[in-house]
Design an enzyme around this catalytic site. Structure first.
Site, PDB file in Angstrom:
ATOM      1  N   THR A   1       0.820  -1.217   0.000  1.00 25.79           N
ATOM      2  CA  THR A   1       0.000   0.000   0.000  1.00 25.79           C
ATOM      3  C   THR A   1       0.853   1.266   0.000  1.00 25.79           C
ATOM      4  O   THR A   1       0.366   2.328  -0.355  1.00 25.79           O
ATOM      5  CB  THR A   1      -0.912   0.050   1.247  1.00 25.79           C
ATOM      6  OG1 THR A   1      -0.113  -0.237   2.393  1.00 25.79           O
ATOM      7  CG2 THR A   1      -2.036  -0.966   1.140  1.00 25.79           C
TER       8      THR A   1
ATOM      9  N   GLY B   1      18.910  -9.020   5.921  1.00 24.44           N
ATOM     10  CA  GLY B   1      18.310  -9.557   4.696  1.00 24.44           C
ATOM     11  C   GLY B   1      17.177 -10.531   4.920  1.00 24.44           C
ATOM     12  O   GLY B   1      16.799 -11.268   4.020  1.00 24.44           O
TER      13      GLY B   1
ATOM     14  N   SER C   1      31.858  -1.558  12.462  1.00 28.16           N
ATOM     15  CA  SER C   1      30.734  -2.486  12.622  1.00 28.16           C
ATOM     16  C   SER C   1      31.248  -3.787  13.210  1.00 28.16           C
ATOM     17  O   SER C   1      32.101  -4.449  12.610  1.00 28.16           O
ATOM     18  CB  SER C   1      30.037  -2.774  11.294  1.00 28.16           C
ATOM     19  OG  SER C   1      29.171  -3.898  11.463  1.00 28.16           O
TER      20      SER C   1
ATOM     21  N   ASP D   1       9.725   1.726   7.062  1.00 22.43           N
ATOM     22  CA  ASP D   1      10.721   1.078   7.918  1.00 22.43           C
ATOM     23  C   ASP D   1      11.426   2.090   8.812  1.00 22.43           C
ATOM     24  O   ASP D   1      11.569   1.895  10.021  1.00 22.43           O
ATOM     25  CB  ASP D   1      11.774   0.352   7.068  1.00 22.43           C
ATOM     26  CG  ASP D   1      11.169  -0.698   6.172  1.00 22.43           C
ATOM     27  OD1 ASP D   1       9.947  -0.939   6.272  1.00 22.43           O
ATOM     28  OD2 ASP D   1      11.917  -1.279   5.366  1.00 22.43           O
TER      29      ASP D   1
ATOM     30  N   SER E   1      17.007  -4.566   8.922  1.00 23.14           N
ATOM     31  CA  SER E   1      18.238  -4.162   9.589  1.00 23.14           C
ATOM     32  C   SER E   1      18.765  -2.875   8.969  1.00 23.14           C
ATOM     33  O   SER E   1      19.449  -2.096   9.634  1.00 23.14           O
ATOM     34  CB  SER E   1      19.290  -5.272   9.490  1.00 23.14           C
ATOM     35  OG  SER E   1      19.719  -5.461   8.165  1.00 23.14           O
ATOM     36  N   SER E   2      18.417  -2.626   7.697  1.00 25.45           N
ATOM     37  CA  SER E   2      18.917  -1.413   7.039  1.00 25.45           C
ATOM     38  C   SER E   2      18.320  -0.154   7.672  1.00 25.45           C
ATOM     39  O   SER E   2      19.042   0.799   7.971  1.00 25.45           O
ATOM     40  CB  SER E   2      18.654  -1.453   5.530  1.00 25.45           C
ATOM     41  OG  SER E   2      17.283  -1.620   5.256  1.00 25.45           O
TER      42      SER E   2
HETATM   43  P1  ADP Z   1      17.124  -5.967   5.565  1.00 29.06           P
HETATM   44  O1  ADP Z   1      15.900  -6.703   5.126  1.00 29.06           O
HETATM   45  O2  ADP Z   1      17.741  -6.614   6.761  1.00 29.06           O
HETATM   46  O3  ADP Z   1      16.891  -4.509   5.734  1.00 29.06           O
HETATM   47  P2  ADP Z   1      18.844  -4.989   3.497  1.00 29.06           P
HETATM   48  O4  ADP Z   1      19.563  -5.657   2.403  1.00 29.06           O
HETATM   49  O5  ADP Z   1      17.899  -3.913   3.186  1.00 29.06           O
HETATM   50  O6  ADP Z   1      18.173  -6.144   4.379  1.00 29.06           O
HETATM   51  O7  ADP Z   1      19.922  -4.341   4.502  1.00 29.06           O
HETATM   52  C1  ADP Z   1      20.962  -5.136   5.015  1.00 29.06           C
HETATM   53  C2  ADP Z   1      22.265  -4.351   4.967  1.00 29.06           C
HETATM   54  O8  ADP Z   1      22.275  -3.326   5.979  1.00 29.06           O
HETATM   55  C3  ADP Z   1      23.478  -5.208   5.297  1.00 29.06           C
HETATM   56  O9  ADP Z   1      23.932  -5.914   4.180  1.00 29.06           O
HETATM   57  C4  ADP Z   1      24.455  -4.132   5.748  1.00 29.06           C
HETATM   58  O10 ADP Z   1      25.019  -3.489   4.621  1.00 29.06           O
HETATM   59  C5  ADP Z   1      23.562  -3.144   6.487  1.00 29.06           C
HETATM   60  N1  ADP Z   1      23.569  -3.470   7.930  1.00 29.06           N
HETATM   61  C6  ADP Z   1      22.540  -3.936   8.673  1.00 29.06           C
HETATM   62  N2  ADP Z   1      22.918  -4.105   9.967  1.00 29.06           N
HETATM   63  C7  ADP Z   1      24.215  -3.747  10.045  1.00 29.06           C
HETATM   64  C8  ADP Z   1      25.215  -3.721  11.088  1.00 29.06           C
HETATM   65  N3  ADP Z   1      24.921  -4.101  12.342  1.00 29.06           N
HETATM   66  N4  ADP Z   1      26.450  -3.287  10.774  1.00 29.06           N
HETATM   67  C9  ADP Z   1      26.750  -2.890   9.530  1.00 29.06           C
HETATM   68  N5  ADP Z   1      25.876  -2.903   8.501  1.00 29.06           N
HETATM   69  C10 ADP Z   1      24.639  -3.328   8.742  1.00 29.06           C
HETATM   70 MG    MG Z   2      16.234  -3.201   4.188  1.00 30.45          MG
END
Ligand code: ADP
Ligand code: MG
Length: 390
Positions: free
Chosen positions: A39, A125, A71, A175, A130-131
């Site tokens: 949406t 991922g 990191s 997000d 996490s991004s």
């Molecule tokens: P997600 O679904 O988890 O958001 P994305 O591919 O959008 O997957 O984002 C993941 C990317 O975010 C990782 O490959 C890395 O580049 C970055 N990332 C996430 N967490 C961390 C961390 N703790 N330290 C460094 N980079 C991170």
């Molecule tokens: Mg992401």
């Protein structure tokens, strides 16, 4: 590991790398999309919750104009000057840090050099974003250290721009928004057009949010995603011929849609129907959660899956299997795919007293039917970005 232990660990990592103690530690969480499937780019409504898994960022200001970021997850340290923030082709994770700093600077914030150590337990991922968590952790760390004024929605927009324009991944605003502004034991109702939002009670002591990862990576997702977007734009364009003031599918009520749907080509009709009724479900979810009707909320999630599968056609065999296995497991109230589809995760609401049995049953049941052991995350609804240590 408990939050306090993780905070201790990231402080130690900071000290080991930089030789001093960090001035502050902040956290920003991952999130789960409870409702609001496809949406966002139709300028509609979404209902995510921030979750207990998060990214921690420990930091101190420096006297110069250099950013040094470590990191722990990648066990890598990068450094760059604030005066020229370039994309990093090798340590691509650092582009999330660079992008946030770049757009903070561009928005007029007077930045200072900083040392930071980042450590997250949001699975990368898997669809828990996490991004967004790293973007909001870095943004909130800078805001906490420097003390500049910036609203939560504006910081979320900085994170989104970093991801879209600096990293080069196109995403909506959901997000970052919920990672910054989520609230414990609440879901966040967000209007993706106006960025108006409301905290909606979602008590996660008695009911857990359980995310089940099919382990199928979302292969087709880019081309299919672009195609769905184009089909939605086409639907809005066609409907605007007969209904006044339609800019996006968000503007089409289900009553108007029912009047005109037969004039649409079949595939376009199905896509539009999913989005229009999904917006209705998000609006309805706000009502039922405000009166604590979790059974009605669970029914909306179930309906969402059927619609995503049959009308929007973004499910796949693995997701359908996970949903079937989950719905039959002990304590399950509902199950649906979450996120873009074509793989990734499902989300279920599960009664707390049966959550262990649910996890065991789904793990075994899915493995038996697919040969793959899923990752399963039991989540609660938590606060968005916050300072965990001054
Ligand atoms: P997600 O679904 O988890 O958001 P994305 O591919 O959008 O997957 O984002 C993941 C990317 O975010 C990782 O490959 C890395 O580049 C970055 N990332 C996430 N967490 C961390 C961390 N703790 N330290 C460094 N980079 C991170
Ligand atoms: Mg992401």
């Amino acid at each position: 590991m408990m939050l306090q232990d993780r905070v201790g660990e990231v402080r130690e990592q900071f000290e080991r790398i930089f030789g001093t103690r960090p001035q502050t530690v902040v956290r920003a969480p991952g999130r789960v999309e409870l409702l609001g499937n496809h949406t966002d780019y139709n300028e509609g409504f979404v209902l995510p919750a921030a979750i207990s898994m998060d990214v921690l960022a420990a930091g101190s200001l420096r006297d110069d104009e250099v950013v040094a970021a470590y990191s722990a997850n990648f066990d890598t340290l990068v450094a760059f000057p604030l005066s020229s923030i370039e994309k990093d082709q090798v340590n691509t994770w650092s582009n999330y840090v660079r992008g946030v700093l770049h757009f903070l600077k561009e928005s007029g914030v007077r930045l200072q050099g900083v040392n930071m150590a980042i450590s997250g337990n949001v699975p990368v991922g898997s669809g828990l974003s996490s991004s967004a968590a790293i973007e909001m952790a870095v943004g909130f760390l800078m805001q906490t250290l420097i003390g500049f004024e910036m609203s939560g929605p504006d910081l979320a927009l900085i994170g989104q721009r970093a991801e879209n324009e600096f990293v080069g991944v196109s995403t909506g605003i959901m997000d970052q928004f919920v990672s910054r502004l989520g609230r414990k034991d609440h879901a966040l109702f967000l209007d993706c057009r106006t960025l108006g939002y409301e905290q909606v009670p979602l008590e996660t002591k008695a009911i857990k949010i359980v995310v089940c990862d099919t382990m199928k990576r979302r292969g087709l997702v880019d081309s299919e995603y672009d195609q769905r977007r184009a089909q939605c734009e086409e639907a809005a364009r066609l409907l605007s011929q007969w209904i006044p003031n339609v800019r996006a599918l968000r503007d089409v009520s289900k009553e108007d849609f029912e009047l005109y749907k037969d004039r649409l080509p079949e595939v376009i009709r199905k896509r539009a129907q999913h989005v229009i009724y999904e917006n209705e479900r998000v609006l309805k979810s706000r009502e039922v959660l405000n009166v604590g009707d979790y059974d009605a909320f669970a029914r909306l999630l179930d309906e969402c899956h059927e619609s995503a599968r049959d009308l929007y056609e973004v499910s796949c065999a693995e997701l359908d299997t996970m949903v079937e296995v989950s719905r039959q497991a002990p304590g399950a109230m509902c199950a649906r795919l979450t996120g873009a589809g074509f793989g990734g995760c499902t989300v279920s609401l599960v009664r707390d007293e049966q959550v262990d049995a649910f996890v065991d049953t789904v793990r075994a049941g899915y493995a038996e039917r697919t040969g793959v052991t899923p990752s399963i995350y039991v989540c609660t609804a938590e606060d968005g970005a916050s300072v965990v240590q001054q």
